[in-house]
Design an enzyme around this catalytic site. Structure first.
Site: not given
Ligand code: MV4
Length: 492
Positions: A115, A199, A234, A291
């Site tokens: 990342k 972040e 997730h 993918r």
């Molecule tokens: C985040 C966030 C809030 N703030 N980043 C979860 C999956 C991963 N790809 C990144 N994710 C998140 N990143 C910041 N800066 C909240 C999530 C997140 C989330 C994102 C997408 C779908 C479901 C989620 C469930 C919990 C947290």
């Protein structure tokens, strides 16, 4: 490319083979001993057993798989999702053996798999990103000062994480060091890479992802968005395309960003760029999945484009047969994932046999599955039984069709998540489109499932277990599945 090996199993193996057959491409299945009687094995032109049930001894055995390709004169390999699909080293081996890998380059996989490297790669393209650090944290005191500057709560993420693995929310400066220590040791034990970054924590985002497709001639087209906010720990539950909240302007802005992300890593093939979308319509790049995704069918339904066909043509070196101006959104599509899990019992994977298995049928319905009535769902892999997909002229028609399809789906012998999917798709917040990634936590509890014949005591027990769990888990956004089960879970 005249003959491809599908290095995968279940619904996605079958789905890939169907397209290959339409294109006149011969198919080779590999299967583990647990999958000997699976439909994808019967459907393939040739099928070879690759080893015992555990995926480490079968679907992940890249050297064995390459040898099978050589023995059977296979010239292309499709990895599906999971297993070898995002494994750069395996991709290199496959390519070096003279087999065309149907997917992106190992270099693109490596850049987007880390990342921090991903953020660095897209930096020069003006992609909006969540405020935070862009290098691995080495000095905790300095990082704490940066966190104070960003403002709490902040989120600690593992560079090698993704899909929500290895994330921690920090509510205030006092707990910064402690959470940082835990995050680093978790990252080391889970990924063998202790690099973490921070972040700003976006509290109530929607999860919007953009499908892109890129050929080897520098053409990249975005195929609009998928709304994936409805998830539980997730694990996505319901996906839809298009999103109920994007305006044409926002769609174009996010689409162009996604194309730039793909361009930044010289991406080739089908890929997905994930964004967080805030209530005020600000959006931020999160990560790129290199993918074909589980939820790709909703994009196929609204664009009429067969993504696997495009992947194969791209791997053959052909140019995309359409431009950005040629593609448009037709109607609306939903996908629900049907899991062998019990929503009344904390989604515990349910072991058993599909005693009854009757698929819904009719206009606007697609079922991507890999089982037949009478089969056992093997415990060695992800417990997804099928993906139920509907299409309609608008969101309401696709939604009503999904309710009908769920009602028509007959499964007995094990518990499934169908009742939970129906609850969600009928919920007022879902109907109105007013939801975010917290939908399940905010709105679902087992006692809300209809046709429940549970006794009061059992409901009380389930409810208190849930309260306990929430209390114990309140600091961890991305906890590992706590439930103990015999299943090997490798969710996508
Ligand atoms: C985040 C966030 C809030 N703030 N980043 C979860 C999956 C991963 N790809 C990144 N994710 C998140 N990143 C910041 N800066 C909240 C999530 C997140 C989330 C994102 C997408 C779908 C479901 C989620 C469930 C919990 C947290």
């Amino acid at each position: 490319m005249d003959k491809i090996l599908i290095a995968n199993r279940g619904e996605i193996a079958l789905r890939i083979m169907r397209t290959a057959r339409e294109m006149g491409v011969k198919t080779v299945a590999i299967f583990s001993e647990a999958d000997r009687n699976a439909p994808f094995v019967k459907y393939a032109d040739e099928a070879i057993c690759v080893g015992p049930p555990p995926s480490s001894e079968s679907y992940l055995q890249v050297d064995k798989i390459i040898q099978i390709c050589k023995d059977l004169n296979v010239d292309g390999l499709h990895p599906g999702y999971g297993f070898l699909s995002e494994n750069a080293d395996a991709t290199r081996k496959i390519t070096q053996a003279g087999i065309t890998f149907i997917g992106p380059s190992p270099e693109a996989m490596e850049l987007m798999g880390d990342k921090l490297k991903a953020k660095d790669t897209v930096k020069s393209y003006n992609i909006p990103m969540v405020p935070g650090t862009d290098e691995a944290i080495k000095d905790i005191a300095a990082a704490k000062e940066i966190a104070k500057g960003i403002g709490f709560p902040i989120l600690i993420k593992a560079a090698a994480g993704g899909g929500g693995k290895g994330m921690r929310v920090v509510e205030n400066a006092d707990e910064f060091e402690e959470q940082m220590d835990r995050a680093v040791s978790e990252a080391v034990s889970s990924f063998g890479n202790g690099a973490v970054f921070i972040e700003k924590y976006v509290g109530s985002p929607r999860h919007i992802e953009i499908q892109i497709i890129a050929d080897t001639h520098g053409n990249i087209v975005y195929l609009f968005e998928r709304e994936c906010s409805i998830q539980r720990r997730h694990q996505k539950v319901i996906e839809e395309a298009p999103s109920a909240v994007l305006t044409p302007e926002l769609r174009e802005a996010m689409g162009k960003c996604a194309v730039d992300v793909a361009r930044s890593c010289d991406y080739v093939g089908a890929g997905t760029v994930e964004f967080l979308l805030e209530n005020n319509k600000d959006f931020y790049f999160l990560e790129m999945n290199t993918r074909l995704q589980v939820e790709h069918p909703v994009t196929e339904m609204i664009t009429g484009i067969d993504l696997v066909k495009e992947q194969i043509n791209i791997a053959r070196g052909e140019k995309l047969s359409f431009t950005q101006d040629d593609v448009q959104i037709n109607g609306h599509s939903f996908e629900v994932r049907v899991y062998a899990e019990d929503p009344m019992n904390n989604f515990l994977p349910d072991i058993g046999r599909l005693n009854t298995y009757v698929r819904p049928e009719g206009m606007g319905i697609r079922v991507d599955d890999g089982f037949e009535e009478g089969m056992d769902i093997p415990i060695y892999y992800d417990p997804m039984i099928s993906k139920l997909i509907t299409h309609g002229k608008d969101r309401e028609e696709a939604r009503e069709r999904m309710i009908r399809a769920i009602d028509d789906y007959q499964i007995s012998g094990l518990e499934t998540t169908l009742s939970f999917c129906k609850f969600t798709i009928q919920h007022e917040a879902f109907v109105s489109g007013n939801f975010d990634t917290h939908f399940v936590k905010d709105h679902f509890s087992p006692e809300k499932l209809q046709n429940s014949d549970l006794k009061g005591e059992k409901i009380a027990a389930l409810f208190s277990a849930r309260l306990y769990e929430e209390g114990a888990a309140n600091k961890v956004v991305a906890e590992p599945e706590k439930t103990i089960s015999k299943w090997k879970i490798n969710r996508m």
